[in-house]
Design an enzyme around this catalytic site. Structure first.
Site, PDB file in Angstrom:
ATOM      1  CG  ASP A  10      -1.649   1.211   1.473  1.00 41.69           C
ATOM      2  OD1 ASP A  10      -2.378   1.589   0.552  1.00 41.69           O
ATOM      3  OD2 ASP A  10      -1.540   1.819   2.562  1.00 41.69           O
ATOM      4  CG  ASP A  12      -1.579   7.769   0.373  1.00 38.42           C
ATOM      5  OD1 ASP A  12      -0.473   8.129  -0.058  1.00 38.42           O
ATOM      6  OD2 ASP A  12      -2.653   8.111  -0.137  1.00 38.42           O
ATOM      7  N   GLY A  47      -7.386   4.346   3.112  1.00 35.69           N
ATOM      8  CA  GLY A  47      -7.590   3.290   2.109  1.00 35.69           C
ATOM      9  C   GLY A  47      -8.870   3.429   1.305  1.00 35.69           C
ATOM     10  NE  ARG A  50      -9.276  12.272  -5.555  1.00 38.75           N
ATOM     11  CZ  ARG A  50      -8.731  12.448  -6.755  1.00 38.75           C
ATOM     12  NH1 ARG A  50      -9.323  13.195  -7.657  1.00 38.75           N
ATOM     13  NH2 ARG A  50      -7.589  11.852  -7.068  1.00 38.75           N
ATOM     14  CB  SER A 117      -3.661   7.288  -4.092  1.00 35.97           C
ATOM     15  OG  SER A 117      -3.440   8.600  -4.561  1.00 35.97           O
ATOM     16  CG  ASN A 119      -3.284  12.395  -6.563  1.00 35.76           C
ATOM     17  OD1 ASN A 119      -3.245  13.045  -7.611  1.00 35.76           O
ATOM     18  ND2 ASN A 119      -4.246  12.543  -5.667  1.00 35.76           N
ATOM     19  CG  ASP A 171      -2.110   2.542   6.339  1.00 35.50           C
ATOM     20  OD1 ASP A 171      -2.347   2.158   5.171  1.00 35.50           O
ATOM     21  OD2 ASP A 171      -2.455   3.650   6.769  1.00 35.50           O
TER      22      ASP A 171
END
Ligand code: B16
Ligand code: MG
Length: 221
Positions: A10, A12, A47, A50, A117, A119, A171
């Site tokens: 993962d 972020d 996780g 958006r 994400s 991004n 996480d």
């Protein structure tokens, strides 16, 4: 496990810590419409995609928003978030992360990213972390967000590996659920270190190397 395990990370909250940027960007957006938002709500967004994050935030809004309005709010948040991301540099990745990834590669493991994400590529470029990865599965190549296993199954497919030979490092509880739903092993770190569905629970990123050694030994490598 029939082959040397591949590791799917993962992004972020595992490789980089962008939670505070997500928080600042959502907070500015929420303030602009007078909607209550705090760190506790932000923790629920880990996780989560958006648009699904926005729906969680708008639970506290005083009116309903149309799809068109929601898209504008999400775009507003993303603009603020990307401005914050553009301040990131290679110094935002710890030595422990870089050393562990290098060691896993050296011992013959394939590595991938599995992030919700959109991004993902921008972040990897900002912090100069794309090189060790054999595949990147991010928010732009999925239609279902975690806890759906799609993002990790795509990562396994991009690597040409069987999901049963993949270990996910996450996480978020939703990420551990996604890994298990995809038939993979899961390592919980950070918030997910306390989640009993994970196969291993670690406090420090460097512990992944020992797990890799243990799995290699068991599989006869
Ligand atoms: P974006 P991960 C997730 O990344 C974040 O944890 C989550 O907070 C965010 O809403 C989601 O990405 C979508 O991000 O707005 O950049 O597309 O933890 O799956 O790497
Ligand atoms: Mg995460």
């Amino acid at each position: 496990m029939n082959r040397k395990p591949s590791f799917i990370f993962d992004l972020d909250g595992v490789l980089v810590f962008t939670d505070r940027y997500h928080y600042q960007a959502w907070k500015q957006m929420a303030d602009s419409i007078g909607c209550y938002f705090d760190e506790k709500i932000n923790n629920r967004l880990r996780g989560v995609s958006r648009m699904a994050s926005l729906d969680i935030i708008l639970e506290r809004a005083d009116r309903k928003y149309t799809q068109e309005e929601k898209e504008k709010l999400a775009a507003q948040k993303n603009e603020i978030y990307r401005r914050l991301l553009s301040q990131m540099t290679p110094a935002d990745v710890t030595d422990s992360v870089r050393k562990t990834l290098a060691a896993l590669k050296k011992s013959g493991h394939k590595l991938a990213i599995g992030s919700s994400s959109k991004n993902t590529k921008f972040i990897l470029q900002q912090v100069d972390l794309a090189a060790p990865f054999d595949a990147v599965s991010g928010g732009t190549n999925i239609t279902h967000s975690k806890p759906d296993p799609e993002v990790f199954l795509k990562a396994a497919q991009f690597l040409g590996e069987d999901p049963a030979d993949c270990v996910v490092i996450e996480d978020a509880y939703s990420g551990i659920d996604a890994a298990k739903a995809g038939g993979m092993f899961a390592i919980g770190i950070g918030d997910a270190a306390g989640y009993d569905k994970a196969d291993w629970h670690i406090q420090d990123f460097s512990e992944i190397e020992k797990i890799a050694e243990e799995l290699d030994r068991k599989a006869g490598f």
